[in-house]
Design an enzyme around this catalytic site. Sequence first.
Site, PDB file in Angstrom:
ATOM      1  CB  THR A 192      -0.961   0.034   1.199  1.00 37.75           C
ATOM      2  OG1 THR A 192      -0.236  -0.269   2.384  1.00 37.75           O
ATOM      3  CG2 THR A 192      -2.081  -0.971   1.016  1.00 37.75           C
ATOM      4  CG  ASP A 228       5.147  -3.726   8.864  1.00 38.40           C
ATOM      5  OD1 ASP A 228       4.776  -3.297   7.754  1.00 38.40           O
ATOM      6  OD2 ASP A 228       4.825  -3.202   9.938  1.00 38.40           O
ATOM      7  CG  HIS A 273      -6.975  -2.986  24.053  1.00 36.00           C
ATOM      8  ND1 HIS A 273      -7.489  -1.953  24.805  1.00 36.00           N
ATOM      9  CD2 HIS A 273      -7.936  -3.311  23.158  1.00 36.00           C
ATOM     10  CE1 HIS A 273      -8.723  -1.688  24.400  1.00 36.00           C
ATOM     11  NE2 HIS A 273      -9.019  -2.498  23.392  1.00 36.00           N
ATOM     12  CG  MET A 307     -14.385  -2.739  22.138  1.00 37.74           C
ATOM     13  SD  MET A 307     -12.993  -3.744  21.568  1.00 37.74           S
ATOM     14  CE  MET A 307     -13.717  -5.382  21.646  1.00 37.74           C
TER      15      MET A 307
HETATM   16 CA    CA Z   1       3.115  -2.040   6.976  1.00 38.93          CA
END
Ligand code: CA
Length: 712
Positions: free
Chosen positions: A265, A330, A640, A679
């Site tokens: 992306t 990543d 969280h 949530m």
């Molecule tokens: Ca990423």
Amino acid sequence: MRIGLAIAAALALAGCSMGGEAEGNRAAVTPPTEGVTDAMIAAAAGGEWLTYGRDYNEQRFSPLTQIDEATVGKLGLAWFADLDTARGQEATPLVHAGVLYVTSAWSKVYAYDAASGALKWSYDPKVPRQTLVRACCDAVNRGVALYGDKVYVGTLDGRLVALNQNDGKVAWSKMAVPDQKNYTITGAPRAAKGLILIGSGGSEYKARGYLAAFDWASGKEVWRFNTVPGDPAKGFDGEGPNAKAMVAAAKTWGGEWWKLGGGGTVWDSIVYDPQTNLVLFGTGNAEPWNPNANDRGQGDALYTGSIVAVDADTGAYRWHFQETPEDRWDYDSNAPIILADIEIGGQQRHVALHAPKNGYFYVLDAKTGAFLSARPFAEMNWSTGIDPTTGKARIAPQARYEQTGEAFIGLPGAIGAHSWQSMSFSPATGLVYIPTNRAAQAYLADKEWKESDIGYQVGLDTGKTAMPADNAIRKSFASQTTGSLVAWDPVKQAAAWTVPYPGPWNGGTLATAGNLVFQGTAKGDFTAYNAKSGGKLWSFPAQTGIVAAPMTYTVAGEQYVAVLVGWGGVWDLVAGTLAGKSGPVRNISRLLVFKLGANGKLPPPPPLSKMVLDPPLVTGKPEQAARGSGLYARYCSVCHGDAAVAGGLVPDLRHSSAIGYPETMKSIVIDGALQHTGMVSFATALRPADAEAIRHYLIKRANEDAKLDARK
Ligand code: CA
């Protein structure tokens, strides 16, 4: 610097309407001739800041000198504006004709009188809070584009909205993402050649990356470049001028990669180069992170982890340079790209400078993408070096964690050695000022992994690698997690100076002709350094962590420096025990504006309260808590926090009263009782027994940490 030449090139190109041959068969778009024009962005006047990185080069270098190394000591608070969103603030303000335009979290837009701070108008796109479940990295937004008489913002839920500059009324609004289940927009749009350019986030979900161009006046889509090939069985004719580029990319993928999107992306850097008529942009990670999760094999997975260049008029592929081959860590290449003209080996070169997450600093020929050089600007262990001819990174065998079956403690981790926090380049010093992170991460392949309809889709077993309840291990990790401001010489490929910080996730930088570098820190200091030496010259306590980049402008002959403050973003959400490494995490979201001789004061900050853990007794079976640990890691930890330790933005579930009551827990996790807060219900992936297992895990974690706190 050849600024004059750049302008000449921009003007020459402005006269030629179409770059492509057969590929140029789209309706011509007429760029604006009034308001903010291409020529104005190409040669931004000293007192203006017209696009995300100031001008088309995105150097974040201001020629202003009223505030300089001699006068900066007199810098004081001129005005400030409180924002009504207590989330991470990542935007860079733009200034045109005495008006400052900025976004806050939740994609809200504000226009202020840039001298007085009076609010002219504001716009709230009313992003549904449930959007958070597909937003990897907080409800952030990095800013607007200005073009013609309009202001453009991409919203978290995927809209591209055009507002009138004078009153903030919506001129047009367009759904810019392919679907609202896997995509979000956090980046600032860019404007050039009559087009508004925007991509999206989503590479941790089931997204297929793209960069799209929309007609600035009508919002009509003009072209779209997909960064990852689709299903080859359907053919690539639909890709128009990019069919060949997709055929080439498809050879670098295995399995049925398109089923989970593939990632790649374009969530931050987009740079238009008037000298070449190319749009350069960075692409994100291959998806899922774990290559076994979609059987894509060990190929390069093009065009992920790359800088890609396309023709600005048609979106047709021109070149790519992949920084992270076969990405499984990543290591997005979305960090801002800077264009510069620098002398290398006695020759003037028009280059792209890039410091992506993977830790290498790249210098590429901006026109051809040719590799010129790369060196590590940060410590790394995923790669053993760079092929000197091709520039391709060599991968350390232990980094292929899905093949070893072992956990790989990767450096950098997924927040990267440097990410979206903008670096700046000063042509005066020849240095690039990079906010760097030193934060390792454990990567362990989940052998049983299956896709689900909600939440992260990365294929890792984050339950097994969560931070253990052990003070010695926590301290050891914390001591090795740091950050720094690095002044990097792109010609020598070496650091000129470094300012160390106690933790990562510090703010972007601004360089000025006053021999200054400005940066805000995670600890909450807004600081000016000597650009040549790194010596600290001035600092202001902002009361909250700063992650955004500062900018500067003039109104009526006075120079101002503006920075958005407000701790947050992905590091605060996921880092667990490490999130507060630089100091107490507290979000106070504000725009701060400084000028010489001002002496404004902020109201005193609310006191920091120490929350004492007072958990319910452990009542569940150990196997329930163990199962809950894996479910928590997969579905809950991305917001969280790792090991159920939250940062400053969201409820810390160890403290939640809900964990004492099975029915309350079920009503929240399964029935969506707190949907209005973001949530959402996880009923598509979890059953009531799963919610109960997560509850028992949270009780266990709260009791463990209550004991650890007592021992500290
Ligand atoms: Ca990423």
